[in-house]
Write an enzyme that holds these catalytic residues in place. Structure first.
Site, short mmCIF file in Angstrom:
data_model
loop_
_atom_site.label_atom_id
_atom_site.label_comp_id
_atom_site.label_asym_id
_atom_site.label_seq_id
_atom_site.Cartn_x
_atom_site.Cartn_y
_atom_site.Cartn_z
N SER A 1 -1.69 -2.85 -1.98
CA SER A 1 -2.43 -1.60 -2.16
C SER A 1 -1.57 -0.58 -2.89
O SER A 1 -0.44 -0.32 -2.52
CB SER A 1 -2.85 -1.04 -0.79
OG SER A 1 -3.73 0.05 -0.93
N ASP B 1 -1.07 2.96 -3.26
CA ASP B 1 -1.43 4.23 -2.61
C ASP B 1 -0.53 5.33 -3.13
O ASP B 1 0.67 5.39 -2.81
CB ASP B 1 -1.31 4.09 -1.09
CG ASP B 1 -2.18 2.97 -0.55
OD1 ASP B 1 -3.36 2.92 -0.93
OD2 ASP B 1 -1.68 2.14 0.22
N SER C 1 -6.46 -0.05 -3.19
CA SER C 1 -5.63 1.10 -3.53
C SER C 1 -6.33 2.36 -3.06
O SER C 1 -7.53 2.37 -2.81
CB SER C 1 -5.39 1.21 -5.04
OG SER C 1 -4.53 0.19 -5.51
#
Length: 378
Positions: A294, A296, A256
């Site tokens: 991830s 983000d 992340s």
């Protein structure tokens, strides 16, 4: 006079001086890598935005526990009573960003922003709620929208042990300062991994010239993601043959990146959302790929005092300052550059870490890479 001893002393002193110099080289500009074209602020840190403070609480126990908390405080008043305009942009939504829906629904933030590890989000929320309820003037409130972001540091940290406590959050808040942000393996970045190297906390800023408004943009990142590392246009990951999918060890690029963007420019929720989107371009410039697993996220807020949202109002219209759309492009560029540099700084300030179950992550070998940057300058 013993010249041998004198010469030996001079040599040792010189070596120590060189080593100390090398140890003090903590960010891209120290290494002669000035990312972008806009000038950074005085500290080259998110704290260049007036009123913003940052605090860390690092949790380390032997090799197995490497985690912590990083807190970003938008201003020094009662944030619940004087909320700040804000927006949250999701680059890839595999994450647990607590409070994000209310931020985007109402267009403001009413607590400090806490970053921590994935399984410590509840503890961090408890810490923020306790902090907010205890503030003078908040005696009657019965709802708090605690904003907590996370990355998964389970490779280096015993994440299932949930070692972050409510007190760690309060400690980070109490220790928050307007000084240059401490970067690398500290606070919420203690156990993170980025591009296969040790990641962490990184920060950078840009100060626009007076002709473009004179506004400041500051960025702080918690880097914990994969891709093919690029620094200032140099293909570092390819050169080192260390990049996502290059071998079995690095096939898991999931992680992340939490990105916090602060500005003193008077922007409303809509233009803060546009600003937040540009920060993802900065992540892309470093080679990040926003992989399937991830999380983000970008949290953007404005510290413009006239635009603070009062908790108690008389329900009458309030005049707001709002930068015209045509004036936002320099801010967009500043956010992209500062995000890129903050991510690079998070790597350069981090140190090799041995963690949970003996897992080891090396620091980025910047000295080995310097010939690449010297070649680019020729």
């Amino acid at each position: 006079m013993n010249w041998v001893k004198i010469i030996a002393t001079v040599v040792i002193t010189s070596v120590l001086h060189i080593n100390m110099q090398a140890q003090s080289l903590k960010n891209a500009r120290d290494w002669g890598i000035p990312i972008g074209v806009l000038k950074p602020g005085k500290l080259n840190s998110i704290t260049d935005v007036t009123g913003v403070t940052v605090g860390h609480s690092t949790v380390k126990k032997g090799d197995s526990v490497n985690t912590g908390v990083t807190v970003i405080i938008p201003h020094q008043g009662n944030i619940f009573q004087q909320k700040v305009p804000a927006a949250v942009y999701t680059g890839n939504g595999f994450g647990k960003l607590a409070g994000s829906t209310q931020v985007n629904e109402l267009g403001n933030i009413e607590t400090p922003i806490v970053l921590t590890n994935t399984l410590s989000v509840p503890a961090a929320m408890n810490g923020l709620i306790s902090y907010t309820l205890a503030q003078a003037g908040n005696e009657k409130i019965s709802s708090v929208n605690a904003v907590v972001g996370e990355t998964n540091d389970g490779f280096l940290n015993d994440i299932r042990g949930r070692h972050v406590t409510e007190q760690n959050v309060l400690t980070a808040i109490q220790s928050a300062t307007p000084n240059k942000v401490m970067e690398g393996a500290i606070g919420a970045g203690t156990g993170t991994v980025c591009f296969g190297f040790k990641g962490g906390i990184g920060s950078s800023s840009r100060k626009l010239p007076a002709s473009l408004g004179g506004y400041t943009i500051g960025v702080l990142v918690q880097s914990n993601f994969g891709g093919v590392l690029t620094i200032d246009g140099v293909a570092v990951g390819a050169y080192l043959q260390n990049f996502s999918f290059s071998n079995e060890l690095l096939n898991n690029v999931d992680g992340s990146c939490m990105i916090v963007v602060a500005t003193d420019a008077p922007l409303d929720h809509r233009n803060l959302m546009r600003l937040a989107k540009r920060a993802m371009l900065g992540l892309g410039r470093t080679g990040g790929i926003a992989s399937n697993g991830s999380g983000d996220y970008v949290i953007a807020f404005s510290t413009a005092e006239q635009n603070r949202v009062l908790h108690q109002t008389n329900n009458l219209p309030k005049p707001l300052l709002n930068l015209p759309n045509d004036a936002t492009s320099p801010l967009f560029m500043a956010a992209i550059e500062a995000t890129e540099e903050a991510i690079v700084n998070s790597l350069l300030a981090a140190t090799e870490t041995i963690g949970f179950k003996g897992n080891k992550v090396a620091a980025l070998p910047i000295q080995q890479l310097m010939p690449l940057f010297l070649k680019e300058k020729k």
